[in-house]
Design an enzyme around this catalytic site. Structure first.
Site, mmCIF file in Angstrom:
data_model
loop_
_atom_site.group_PDB
_atom_site.id
_atom_site.type_symbol
_atom_site.label_atom_id
_atom_site.label_comp_id
_atom_site.label_asym_id
_atom_site.label_seq_id
_atom_site.Cartn_x
_atom_site.Cartn_y
_atom_site.Cartn_z
ATOM 1 N N GLU A 132 35.534 67.101 10.038
ATOM 2 C CA GLU A 132 36.563 66.831 9.024
ATOM 3 C C GLU A 132 37.617 65.866 9.574
ATOM 4 O O GLU A 132 38.142 65.029 8.839
ATOM 5 C CB GLU A 132 37.234 68.136 8.556
ATOM 6 C CG GLU A 132 36.279 69.138 7.911
ATOM 7 C CD GLU A 132 35.433 68.553 6.791
ATOM 8 O OE1 GLU A 132 35.868 67.568 6.163
ATOM 9 O OE2 GLU A 132 34.318 69.058 6.564
ATOM 10 N N ILE B 174 19.250 68.086 -6.765
ATOM 11 C CA ILE B 174 18.867 66.879 -7.514
ATOM 12 C C ILE B 174 18.821 67.097 -9.026
ATOM 13 O O ILE B 174 18.927 66.147 -9.784
ATOM 14 C CB ILE B 174 17.530 66.260 -7.014
ATOM 15 C CG1 ILE B 174 16.327 67.143 -7.339
ATOM 16 C CG2 ILE B 174 17.586 65.996 -5.516
ATOM 17 C CD1 ILE B 174 14.995 66.409 -7.138
#
Ligand code: ZN
Length: 709
Positions: free
Chosen positions: A497, A628
């Site tokens: 991060e 997806i």
């Protein structure tokens, strides 16, 4: 008109004034800001309705890009504060206020993104040939974003496009609901005597989890004696398949798991067919051959061929290792069970876990004492200083009258350091919210933009870094505080991060639409973050901060070696799995599928080609491939590997010159900063990457770092 004083959402100069945040302000403030920005946008549209030739190109750019930034700023600022606080200081009241304002925000965004006058102005700019390269790139991506939302279509094509968009939204919701329902509707309670001895061999944490889950139906359930409830969601099924010694039970649960959402009311096969057909039709309406082309029009990867080539290359090189992994696993199983002939699919996780334990036993608890958070942060900032020549200083926010949303939050400033005269310039700041707060803070870790670098708004970057480590504990009143000890994954996540944060904060681009992580193609966004992760596996770097919190002892070399071995454990098999998903995703989004049976044969065909073990005839993985079909990864699943290839290849540049060559590493670090971290979305990521690496990325470093060379 609301008064800005004492209202954190309206006080948008300087740092956020969290002390003036009140949930009761949200609805009225957001409504007011929407109204204000809508009025201003309408007057902007008025100006854009005039013949565009009345404006010079630079006037037009100023109107469409810079003027909109000014219009959007107050609302964006307020809404990002609300969203941020919803994720770190959630409460039923805050969630309610958020949900009540959200539709209005969406409505306003839809209005502006579908504005014809605005789109025509962007188009005029795009075709002008008078923009600087940076402006051109900003305009090109704005244009592409609007174009893909169908704004350029008219008449029946437009109607059909909108219909498709609506249907796709509904279908993807049905898809995920089916997956969720099929998970919810499956439950296996284990209480029979014959399974008890087998269940009791499982780790304590798993039994506690299964018993907790069973309590709703059997309040007397205990981790030791059951009944235990097994369900098909990740946190339940993974420990079960990895640890349950009963083959009979594993088989039963495994078969349910791989056929999720593929029959009865929750059958996703017809939905997959509709989703794929509609995406193809939508691509045609926009003038593309298929959905892969649509997806790649906004990505770093230049073509399907390029991705296929790279994934196949990865497959070819990883396959022998995966085959070895598999053979080793079979031998291991036969050693334990000489009479068992075949390693079944439901055996793989189980023996894999056992083999891993026998080879590299390494418990979180063994590592944690070496990672007190302050020491990890110090090491991370030291690394940033060596590589990127920045100084990071913690600010005593109480003394400086800076306000945060929770007393545990830390605040830091980043300075550019000038060696010549030992002076420094403040370039960015960030908040770090390090510890978990169950019930009010989301799990996981993330970097979020608080303020974007901008010339127009005269802003320096400001970031939120959010982690979920365990807070410091005080065992009893008379003992010292035990510092927050991180597990190794949390350390890696913090580096990850922070890498996103560096790209946001070290940007030199002052056009907010291309500064920091803004406008970076989606498949390139993970480059700096994954690049930073690599340093956690570099012995010298890790040893510079992994010090025992009580004794100060540096992490021993054998523990470090175990970390490396574990990272690469079965890397061959997991690489093939990712390639299999990525290739299937591209195939499905670039070929017309006529009938429902085809999906099953396509899945089987790809599994045969890319995996080392055939899938079960009952396997309907596609029916639960939410990434997806219900998420943002359609024709983009390859991005996971793509980003890894790039980040390893970038780290490979450091390995090639030798990580011990401090001076050269420093220079290369500066180069990384001046290209990848500085240029943000101002240039195409391939161009930026080549500026750093001198060539396109290749898979060698990834293979090497995963022990596959
Ligand atoms: Zn990330």
């Amino acid at each position: 008109m609301l008064s800005a004083s004492n209202n954190a959402l309206l006080l948008n100069n300087g740092l956020p004034q969290f002390q003036f945040f009140e949930i009761a302000h949200i609805q009225s403030s957001i409504s007011q800001l929407i109204q204000q920005s809508h009025q201003q946008f309408l007057s902007l549209e008025e100006k854009l309705i005039q013949p565009l030739d009345n404006y010079s190109i630079s006037e037009l750019y100023q109107l469409t890009i810079e003027e909109t930034e000014k219009i959007d700023y107050p609302l964006n600022y307020a809404w990002s504060m609300v969203s941020h606080l919803k994720s770190v200081s959630n409460s039923p009241e805050l969630r309610k206020a958020y949900e009540e304002s959200l539709p209005k925000i969406i409505e306003e965004n839809t209005y502006t993104s579908q504005s014809q006058p605005f789109f025509h102005a962007i188009k005029r700019l795009k075709e002008s040939n008078e923009l600087s390269p940076l402006q051109q790139r900003i305009i090109d991506s704005s244009y592409q974003g609007m174009f893909l939302s169908g704004i350029g279509l008219t008449g029946s094509e437009k109607d059909r496009f909108n219909q498709i968009t609506l249907s796709l939204g509904e279908l993807s919701t049905s898809f995920s609901n089916n997956v969720l329902d099929s998970i919810k509707n499956y439950e296996l309670y284990i209480s029979e005597e014959k399974y008890k001895s087998s269940m009791k061999e499982m780790p304590k944490f798993a039994l506690e989890l299964f018993s907790q889950a069973a309590k709703e139906k059997y309040p007397d359930s205990s981790p030791e004696n059951g009944p235990w409830k097994i369900s098909l969601d990740g946190p339940s099924i993974m420990p079960f398949l990895s640890h349950c010694p009963s083959e009979e039970l594993r088989k039963q649960v495994y078969l349910a798991f791989i056929s999720k959402a593929s029959n009865g009311k929750e059958n996703n096969i017809p939905i997959i067919k509709q989703i794929l057909n509609l995406k193809e039709e939508r691509a045609h309406l926009l003038g593309y051959k298929n959905h892969v082309e649509v997806s790649l029009s906004e990505k770093m990867a230049s073509s399907q061929d390029e991705i296929v080539k790279i994934l196949n290359d990865l497959h070819d090189k990883a396959k022998p290792y995966a085959q070895n992994d598999m053979n080793e696993l079979i031998d291991f199983m036969k050693n334990i069970h000489p009479t068992k002939e075949i390693l079944e699919l439901w055996d793989v996780s189980y023996y894999s876990e056992k083999l891993k334990e026998s080879k590299y036993e390494l418990k979180d608890e063994e590592l944690k004492p070496y990672f007190p958070i302050d020491s990890v942060l110090k090491g991370l900032f030291q690394l940033a200083q060596e590589l990127f020549n920045v100084q990071i200083e913690e600010v005593n926010w109480k003394e400086e009258n800076i306000h945060v949303w929770h007393p545990d939050v830390k605040f830091f400033r980043i300075y550019d350091y000038f060696e010549e005269n030992s002076s420094k310039t403040h370039i960015a700041s960030f908040y770090l919210d390090p510890y978990s707060r169950p019930g009010e803070k989301n799990g996981g870790a993330w970097m979020d933009v608080c303020i974007q670098k901008s010339k127009v708004m005269n802003k320096l970057p400001l970031a939120y870094l959010i982690c979920n480590g365990s807070p410091p504990i005080q065992a009893s009143e008379n003992t010292c505080m035990k510092p927050s000890l991180m597990n190794f994954n949390e350390v890696v996540t913090l580096f990850h991060e922070f890498g996103h944060g560096l790209q946001h904060m070290l940007t030199i681009i002052e056009d907010s639409l291309a500064s920091g992580i803004q406008n970076v193609e989606w498949d390139a966004v993970e480059l700096p973050s994954q690049f930073m992760e690599n340093w956690c596996y570099h012995e010298e770097t890790l040893k510079s901060f992994a010090k025992h919190y009580e004794t100060g002892e540096t992490i021993p070399s054998d523990l470090f070696q175990k970390i490396i071995n574990l990272k690469n454990y079965h890397a061959g098999m997991s690489t093939l799995r990712q390639v299999y998903f990525g290739m299937m995703d591209l195939y499905l989004h670039s070929n017309s599928i006529q009938n429902e049976e085809e999906f099953i044969s396509i899945q089987r065909k790809f599994a045969e080609k890319y995996l080392v073990k055939n899938i079960a005839s009952e396997d309907r993985f596609l029916c639960a491939f939410s990434h997806i079909f219900a998420g943002g990864y359609s024709a983009g699943y390859y991005s996971y590997k793509w980003a890894e290839i790039m980040s390893c290849d970038a780290f490979g540049a450091f390995e090639e010159i030798g990580l011990e060559n401090k001076e050269e590493i420093r220079l290369l670090g500066r180069k990384f900063r001046n290209t990848i971290l500085s240029l943000g979305g101002s240039k195409h990521p391939s161009e930026v990457y080549e500026m750093f690496r001198g060539r396109r990325p290749n898979v060698d470093a990834l293979l090497r770092q995963n022990g596959l060379l």
